[in-house]
Design a protein around this motif. Sequence first.
Motif, PDB file in Angstrom:
ATOM      1  N   HIS A  42       0.854  -1.190   0.000  1.00  0.00           N
ATOM      2  CA  HIS A  42       0.000   0.000   0.000  1.00  0.00           C
ATOM      3  C   HIS A  42       0.892   1.242   0.000  1.00  0.00           C
ATOM      4  CE1 HIS A  42      -2.990   2.986   1.131  1.00  0.00           C
ATOM      5  NE2 HIS A  42      -3.937   2.077   0.962  1.00  0.00           N
ATOM      6  N   PRO A  43       0.574   2.254  -0.812  1.00  0.00           N
ATOM      7  CA  PRO A  43       1.443   3.442  -0.861  1.00  0.00           C
ATOM      8  C   PRO A  43       1.480   4.239   0.431  1.00  0.00           C
ATOM      9  CG  PRO A  43      -0.543   3.760  -2.193  1.00  0.00           C
ATOM     10  CD  PRO A  43      -0.509   2.309  -1.807  1.00  0.00           C
ATOM     11  N   ASP A  44       0.477   4.047   1.303  1.00  0.00           N
ATOM     12  CA  ASP A  44       0.453   4.770   2.580  1.00  0.00           C
ATOM     13  C   ASP A  44       0.932   3.933   3.753  1.00  0.00           C
ATOM     14  OD1 ASP A  44      -0.559   7.002   1.333  1.00  0.00           O
ATOM     15  OD2 ASP A  44      -2.651   6.484   1.732  1.00  0.00           O
ATOM     16  N   ALA A  45       1.452   2.734   3.495  1.00  0.00           N
ATOM     17  CA  ALA A  45       1.876   1.859   4.590  1.00  0.00           C
ATOM     18  C   ALA A  45       2.982   2.506   5.416  1.00  0.00           C
ATOM     19  CB  ALA A  45       2.345   0.511   4.037  1.00  0.00           C
ATOM     20  N   SER A  67      -9.686   5.319   8.910  1.00  0.00           N
ATOM     21  CA  SER A  67      -9.761   4.951   7.485  1.00  0.00           C
ATOM     22  C   SER A  67      -8.384   4.629   6.917  1.00  0.00           C
ATOM     23  CB  SER A  67     -10.404   6.073   6.677  1.00  0.00           C
ATOM     24  OG  SER A  67      -9.621   7.253   6.741  1.00  0.00           O
ATOM     25  N   LEU A  68      -7.345   5.339   7.386  1.00  0.00           N
ATOM     26  CA  LEU A  68      -5.979   5.040   6.945  1.00  0.00           C
ATOM     27  C   LEU A  68      -5.585   3.647   7.407  1.00  0.00           C
ATOM     28  CD1 LEU A  68      -3.198   5.679   5.781  1.00  0.00           C
ATOM     29  CD2 LEU A  68      -2.658   6.886   7.911  1.00  0.00           C
ATOM     30  N   CYS A  69      -5.838   3.341   8.664  1.00  0.00           N
ATOM     31  CA  CYS A  69      -5.529   2.014   9.195  1.00  0.00           C
ATOM     32  C   CYS A  69      -6.253   0.934   8.407  1.00  0.00           C
ATOM     33  CB  CYS A  69      -5.915   1.944  10.672  1.00  0.00           C
ATOM     34  SG  CYS A  69      -5.666   0.322  11.426  1.00  0.00           S
ATOM     35  N   GLU A  70      -7.540   1.143   8.149  1.00  0.00           N
ATOM     36  CA  GLU A  70      -8.335   0.130   7.459  1.00  0.00           C
ATOM     37  C   GLU A  70      -7.861  -0.072   6.026  1.00  0.00           C
ATOM     38  OE1 GLU A  70     -12.537   0.765   9.924  1.00  0.00           O
ATOM     39  OE2 GLU A  70     -12.219   1.770   7.991  1.00  0.00           O
ATOM     40  N   SER A  71      -7.499   1.012   5.366  1.00  0.00           N
ATOM     41  CA  SER A  71      -7.026   0.905   3.990  1.00  0.00           C
ATOM     42  C   SER A  71      -5.718   0.125   3.904  1.00  0.00           C
ATOM     43  CB  SER A  71      -6.858   2.309   3.390  1.00  0.00           C
ATOM     44  OG  SER A  71      -6.432   2.249   2.053  1.00  0.00           O
ATOM     45  N   VAL A  72      -4.772   0.459   4.810  1.00  0.00           N
ATOM     46  CA  VAL A  72      -3.491  -0.251   4.832  1.00  0.00           C
ATOM     47  C   VAL A  72      -3.696  -1.709   5.251  1.00  0.00           C
ATOM     48  CG1 VAL A  72      -1.229  -0.376   5.955  1.00  0.00           C
ATOM     49  CG2 VAL A  72      -2.167   1.847   5.244  1.00  0.00           C
ATOM     50  N   ARG A  73      -4.513  -1.925   6.262  1.00  0.00           N
ATOM     51  CA  ARG A  73      -4.778  -3.297   6.720  1.00  0.00           C
ATOM     52  C   ARG A  73      -5.380  -4.154   5.614  1.00  0.00           C
ATOM     53  NH1 ARG A  73      -9.814  -3.558  10.268  1.00  0.00           N
ATOM     54  NH2 ARG A  73     -10.635  -3.314   8.143  1.00  0.00           N
ATOM     55  N   ILE A 104      -4.196  11.583  10.949  1.00  0.00           N
ATOM     56  CA  ILE A 104      -3.494  11.447   9.672  1.00  0.00           C
ATOM     57  C   ILE A 104      -4.338  10.585   8.739  1.00  0.00           C
ATOM     58  CG2 ILE A 104      -1.384  10.646   8.542  1.00  0.00           C
ATOM     59  CD1 ILE A 104       0.003  11.019  11.292  1.00  0.00           C
ATOM     60  N   SER A 105      -4.761  11.164   7.642  1.00  0.00           N
ATOM     61  CA  SER A 105      -5.630  10.442   6.706  1.00  0.00           C
ATOM     62  C   SER A 105      -4.821   9.863   5.558  1.00  0.00           C
ATOM     63  CB  SER A 105      -6.718  11.370   6.173  1.00  0.00           C
ATOM     64  OG  SER A 105      -6.135  12.473   5.503  1.00  0.00           O
ATOM     65  N   SER A 106      -5.485   9.060   4.758  1.00  0.00           N
ATOM     66  CA  SER A 106      -4.836   8.404   3.632  1.00  0.00           C
ATOM     67  C   SER A 106      -4.595   9.385   2.500  1.00  0.00           C
ATOM     68  CB  SER A 106      -5.707   7.246   3.141  1.00  0.00           C
ATOM     69  OG  SER A 106      -5.164   6.694   1.965  1.00  0.00           O
ATOM     70  N   ILE A 107      -3.363   9.434   2.018  1.00  0.00           N
ATOM     71  CA  ILE A 107      -3.042  10.298   0.890  1.00  0.00           C
ATOM     72  C   ILE A 107      -3.595   9.720  -0.399  1.00  0.00           C
ATOM     73  CG2 ILE A 107      -1.166  11.227  -0.514  1.00  0.00           C
ATOM     74  CD1 ILE A 107       0.497  11.380   2.027  1.00  0.00           C
ATOM     75  N   SER A 108      -3.417   8.413  -0.590  1.00  0.00           N
ATOM     76  CA  SER A 108      -3.828   7.787  -1.850  1.00  0.00           C
ATOM     77  C   SER A 108      -5.334   7.804  -2.023  1.00  0.00           C
ATOM     78  CB  SER A 108      -3.317   6.346  -1.926  1.00  0.00           C
ATOM     79  OG  SER A 108      -3.852   5.579  -0.870  1.00  0.00           O
ATOM     80  N   ASN A 109      -6.109   7.660  -0.924  1.00  0.00           N
ATOM     81  CA  ASN A 109      -7.560   7.662  -1.037  1.00  0.00           C
ATOM     82  C   ASN A 109      -8.120   9.049  -1.308  1.00  0.00           C
ATOM     83  OD1 ASN A 109      -7.603   4.978  -0.592  1.00  0.00           O
ATOM     84  ND2 ASN A 109      -8.423   5.057   1.490  1.00  0.00           N
ATOM     85  N   SER A 110      -7.367  10.075  -0.965  1.00  0.00           N
ATOM     86  CA  SER A 110      -7.866  11.430  -1.150  1.00  0.00           C
ATOM     87  C   SER A 110      -7.465  12.011  -2.489  1.00  0.00           C
ATOM     88  CB  SER A 110      -7.334  12.351  -0.040  1.00  0.00           C
ATOM     89  OG  SER A 110      -5.918  12.420  -0.100  1.00  0.00           O
ATOM     90  N   THR A 111      -6.716  11.239  -3.267  1.00  0.00           N
ATOM     91  CA  THR A 111      -6.263  11.711  -4.566  1.00  0.00           C
ATOM     92  C   THR A 111      -6.955  10.922  -5.651  1.00  0.00           C
ATOM     93  OG1 THR A 111      -4.092  12.182  -3.614  1.00  0.00           O
ATOM     94  CG2 THR A 111      -4.231  12.088  -6.022  1.00  0.00           C
ATOM     95  N   ALA A 112      -7.506  11.618  -6.627  1.00  0.00           N
ATOM     96  CA  ALA A 112      -8.173  10.920  -7.732  1.00  0.00           C
ATOM     97  C   ALA A 112      -7.143  10.127  -8.509  1.00  0.00           C
ATOM     98  CB  ALA A 112      -8.857  11.938  -8.648  1.00  0.00           C
ATOM     99  N   GLY A 113      -7.491   8.924  -8.865  1.00  0.00           N
ATOM    100  CA  GLY A 113      -6.565   8.087  -9.605  1.00  0.00           C
ATOM    101  C   GLY A 113      -7.001   6.655  -9.563  1.00  0.00           C
ATOM    102  N   PRO A 114      -6.211   5.743 -10.121  1.00  0.00           N
ATOM    103  CA  PRO A 114      -6.582   4.339 -10.166  1.00  0.00           C
ATOM    104  C   PRO A 114      -6.571   3.706  -8.791  1.00  0.00           C
ATOM    105  CG  PRO A 114      -4.317   4.649 -10.899  1.00  0.00           C
ATOM    106  CD  PRO A 114      -4.902   6.015 -10.711  1.00  0.00           C
ATOM    107  N   VAL A 116      -5.644   1.336  -5.693  1.00  0.00           N
ATOM    108  CA  VAL A 116      -4.338   0.992  -5.130  1.00  0.00           C
ATOM    109  C   VAL A 116      -3.943  -0.396  -5.624  1.00  0.00           C
ATOM    110  CG1 VAL A 116      -3.098   0.474  -3.004  1.00  0.00           C
ATOM    111  CG2 VAL A 116      -4.686   2.398  -3.093  1.00  0.00           C
ATOM    112  N   PRO A 117      -2.778  -0.539  -6.284  1.00  0.00           N
ATOM    113  CA  PRO A 117      -2.358  -1.854  -6.732  1.00  0.00           C
ATOM    114  C   PRO A 117      -1.986  -2.730  -5.549  1.00  0.00           C
ATOM    115  CG  PRO A 117      -0.617  -0.262  -7.108  1.00  0.00           C
ATOM    116  CD  PRO A 117      -1.806   0.507  -6.612  1.00  0.00           C
ATOM    117  N   GLN A 118      -2.237  -4.006  -5.664  1.00  0.00           N
ATOM    118  CA  GLN A 118      -1.988  -4.932  -4.579  1.00  0.00           C
ATOM    119  C   GLN A 118      -0.789  -5.820  -4.897  1.00  0.00           C
ATOM    120  OE1 GLN A 118      -4.048  -4.909  -1.731  1.00  0.00           O
ATOM    121  NE2 GLN A 118      -4.708  -3.048  -2.732  1.00  0.00           N
ATOM    122  N   ALA A 119       0.160  -5.864  -4.003  1.00  0.00           N
ATOM    123  CA  ALA A 119       1.237  -6.822  -4.153  1.00  0.00           C
ATOM    124  C   ALA A 119       0.662  -8.222  -4.009  1.00  0.00           C
ATOM    125  CB  ALA A 119       2.308  -6.586  -3.083  1.00  0.00           C
TER     126      ALA A 119
END
Length: 250
Positions: A42-45, A67-73, A104-114, A116-119
Amino acid sequence: MALCQNISYDTMRMPNLLGHESPAEAVQQSASWLPLLARECHPDARIFLCSLFAPICLDRFITPCRSLCESVRDSCAPIMSCYGYPWPDILHCDQYPADHLMCISSISNSTAGPKVPQASCHDCELEEAPSSKETLETFCRSDFVVKLRLARLRNSPVSLSQFSLAAKLDVLKHGPLLGGQIRSHVELWLERDATCVKNMTRQHPRGGAFLVTGTVQGDRLLVSKVYAWQRRDKNLMAASRKWKRYRCRR
């Protein structure tokens, strides 16, 4: 602290949000998370973990938002489970506040774009064709075989995918997918499988032509083998020429 290199502040508060009493203890405990960051789950990990291990030194703690925790988790826990590690109880997301200005909120979720790619748990690696016959048998065992070209993006959004897919795909085998489904599935793989894309482009930082093979699992492609499309790889060239006439063993 290797975990938090190149973050935007240089002083941290102790004890931290994980109860570590000294910088030395925080550094020691944070080292176990470096392999997960290398998986680029995750880009915000890094931001999330650094807010806990090395919180910025202010009058009060600034915690990560829930929301940041949940997105990274949600992105990283599946990767951890590949290696037998659960998401730790000490990081349960309900303990963090709902989104507001003081977390501290998620940067990637607040930016328009594709998305989040998953490893992935599976590591593909760039390799050379061992022989034309073995390569043909790899084609037989695979659900799909596709020749594609990747081009490096000049200005990538907040995404781990640094490459775009060229217009033309050469589909040698589409397996259970319809011909028109191949491109959308390859584009989804390009977005999601950050680890595989990074491995295959390590020696080709500007992109290039590749032959990829693998299996179809639901709505995703699992790439198992990647070959750089180079004329000097005579075994790969021969296998590609022979494929249309080759009969796979049952």
